[in-house]
Design a protein around this motif. Structure first.
Motif, PDB file in Angstrom:
ATOM      1  N   ALA A 162      18.121  63.922  15.253  1.00 34.10           N
ATOM      2  CA  ALA A 162      18.506  62.590  15.728  1.00 34.10           C
ATOM      3  C   ALA A 162      18.676  61.632  14.557  1.00 34.10           C
ATOM      4  N   PHE A 163      17.903  61.811  13.513  1.00 34.97           N
ATOM      5  CA  PHE A 163      17.994  60.937  12.345  1.00 34.97           C
ATOM      6  C   PHE A 163      19.362  61.049  11.676  1.00 34.97           C
ATOM      7  N   LEU A 164      20.010  62.208  11.823  1.00 35.66           N
ATOM      8  CA  LEU A 164      21.324  62.401  11.212  1.00 35.66           C
ATOM      9  C   LEU A 164      22.406  61.564  11.892  1.00 35.66           C
ATOM     10  N   ILE A 165      22.180  61.145  13.145  1.00 37.00           N
ATOM     11  CA  ILE A 165      23.212  60.398  13.874  1.00 37.00           C
ATOM     12  C   ILE A 165      23.491  59.042  13.228  1.00 37.00           C
ATOM     13  N   PRO A 166      22.473  58.205  12.921  1.00 39.49           N
ATOM     14  CA  PRO A 166      22.802  56.947  12.242  1.00 39.49           C
ATOM     15  C   PRO A 166      23.380  57.163  10.847  1.00 39.49           C
ATOM     16  N   ILE A 167      23.057  58.294  10.213  1.00 40.59           N
ATOM     17  CA  ILE A 167      23.674  58.610   8.925  1.00 40.59           C
ATOM     18  C   ILE A 167      25.160  58.887   9.128  1.00 40.59           C
ATOM     19  N   ALA A 168      25.490  59.598  10.217  1.00 42.21           N
ATOM     20  CA  ALA A 168      26.899  59.840  10.548  1.00 42.21           C
ATOM     21  C   ALA A 168      27.609  58.510  10.790  1.00 42.21           C
ATOM     22  N   TYR A 169      26.935  57.604  11.531  1.00 40.83           N
ATOM     23  CA  TYR A 169      27.495  56.253  11.735  1.00 40.83           C
ATOM     24  C   TYR A 169      27.787  55.607  10.391  1.00 40.83           C
ATOM     25  N   CYS A 170      26.832  55.688   9.499  1.00 41.81           N
ATOM     26  CA  CYS A 170      26.933  55.050   8.194  1.00 41.81           C
ATOM     27  C   CYS A 170      28.156  55.574   7.429  1.00 41.81           C
ATOM     28  N   ILE A 171      28.352  56.891   7.453  1.00 41.80           N
ATOM     29  CA  ILE A 171      29.461  57.501   6.719  1.00 41.80           C
ATOM     30  C   ILE A 171      30.803  57.112   7.336  1.00 41.80           C
ATOM     31  N   ILE A 172      30.906  57.182   8.667  1.00 42.64           N
ATOM     32  CA  ILE A 172      32.170  56.853   9.338  1.00 42.64           C
ATOM     33  C   ILE A 172      32.503  55.377   9.155  1.00 42.64           C
ATOM     34  N   ASP A 173      31.494  54.521   9.267  1.00 49.28           N
ATOM     35  CA  ASP A 173      31.698  53.087   9.066  1.00 49.28           C
ATOM     36  C   ASP A 173      32.172  52.810   7.645  1.00 49.28           C
ATOM     37  N   THR A 174      31.638  53.567   6.697  1.00 47.43           N
ATOM     38  CA  THR A 174      32.057  53.428   5.311  1.00 47.43           C
ATOM     39  C   THR A 174      33.533  53.772   5.138  1.00 47.43           C
ATOM     40  N   THR A 177      35.526  50.907   6.265  1.00 50.84           N
ATOM     41  CA  THR A 177      35.527  49.853   5.250  1.00 50.84           C
ATOM     42  C   THR A 177      36.467  50.200   4.109  1.00 50.84           C
ATOM     43  N   PHE A 178      36.489  51.475   3.728  1.00 48.85           N
ATOM     44  CA  PHE A 178      37.355  51.947   2.651  1.00 48.85           C
ATOM     45  C   PHE A 178      38.819  51.684   2.990  1.00 48.85           C
TER      46      PHE A 178
END
Length: 319
Positions: A162-174, A177-178
């Motif tokens: 479950a902890f990987l899900i907000p990390i996935a959010y973080c990467i996709i959101d990045t 932004t890019f």
């Protein structure tokens, strides 16, 4: 000092949105995260309609598909974030998701070979990475400790997966932004019929209209799939009320952010970035979430990194 109050409004609005996102999350509902996206899409759509009717931005409808790569990344990241809130404490999810600035900086170094010349940026990146890694390590340990508990006692404690899900959010959101940076630069934008004064509001309106379209598509999917499964979808219930309120807060926060970041970016950017700490505080007060002390230390380290990255960007004039 009017910018200060608008920045404060954005900070509180996004912190409040996180609280109601969590209240709207239902682990037993397979459509929970999709329903949240539906309500956010409806709120965004109403605001976009208001802007088109009363705002003088000269919106060209072609910008919906021109801005689509950016909109898609943002919408996908938010839906992934809503999924994570079904299983993970808000106290962990929100700070991790807000570390996207660190990943953006890392991608800039690796892909664009843009080496930061600010010590604040390097320290901010290191603090974000250290805080997120620490949260992951201690969440893994907590999962192992919880492995002997009854299922009913392990709610929201599903561990490292479950902890990987907000990390996935973080990467996709990045990634969003890019793509957003060149799109909202008047010299490199692929939007049409925009000016220096209207480009950000045009992009935001295109994003909101796209979210509305996605929300309507998801609504149709939920209705069709639930009928196929022989399940009844109840719309007038507590979780949906929370989702609607979250959508209102999200819309208000985004509107305030768009109107303050040009006023005093050096202070406003890190101030607004601190909304994850508002989320943590609200989760502790209203959701009674309680983490081990070491995880709060990791959250504070990540939070310090977010503030430093926001301050570094503001000082560099990147906003």
């Amino acid at each position: 000092m009017s910018w200060f109050w608008i920045a404060l409004a954005a900070t509180l609005a996004w912190g409040g949105a996180d609280l109601f996102y969590k209240l709207g999350a239902n682990e037993s509902d397979r459509y929970s995260h999709l329903k949240t996206s539906v309500f956010v899409g409806l709120c965004f759509g109403l605001h976009a309609a208001f802007t088109l009717i009363f705002g003088d931005i000269g919106f060209d409808w072609r910008n919906i598909y021109r801005y689509l790569p950016v909109s898609f990344m943002y919408i996908l990241s938010m839906t992934v974030g809503y999924l994570g809130l079904r299983y993970l404490e808000l106290s962990i999810s929100s700070p991790v998701q807000n570390c996207s600035g660190a990943i953006t900086a890392i991608l800039g170094i690796v892909i664009l070979h843009e080496i930061p010349d600010s010590a604040l940026t390097w320290i901010g990146i290191a603090a974000c990475c250290l805080g997120v890694i620490g949260l992951g390590v201690f969440e893994k340990r907590k999962r192992d400790a919880d492995s002997q508990l009854a299922a009913s006692e392990r709610k929201y404690h599903v561990g490292f997966v479950a902890f990987l899900i907000p990390i996935a959010y973080c990467i996709i959101d990045t990634l969003g932004t890019f793509l957003d940076d060149p799109c909202l630069d008047i010299d490199s934008t692929w939007l049409v019929n925009v000016t220096e004064d209207t480009i950000e509001e045009v992009g935001n309106t295109a994003y909101e209209l796209t979210f509305l379209i996605v929300g309507l598509i998801l609504l149709a999917y939920i209705l069709i799939d639930s009928r196929r499964r022989g399940e009844k979808v109840i719309w007038f219930e507590t979780h949906n009320r929370a989702r609607l309120i979250a959508g209102v807060f999200e819309t208000a926060g985004q509107y305030a952010y768009a109107h303050v970041i040009g006023g005093n970016a050096v202070v406003a950017a890190p101030m607004i970035a601190s909304y994850c700490m508002v989320s943590v505080l609200l989760s502790r007060v209203f959701l009674k979430e309680k983490l081990p002390k070491i995880q709060y230390v990791c959250i504070l380290i990540a939070f310090a990194g977010i503030l430093l990255l926001g301050l570094a960007d503001g000082l560099a004039g990147d906003f």
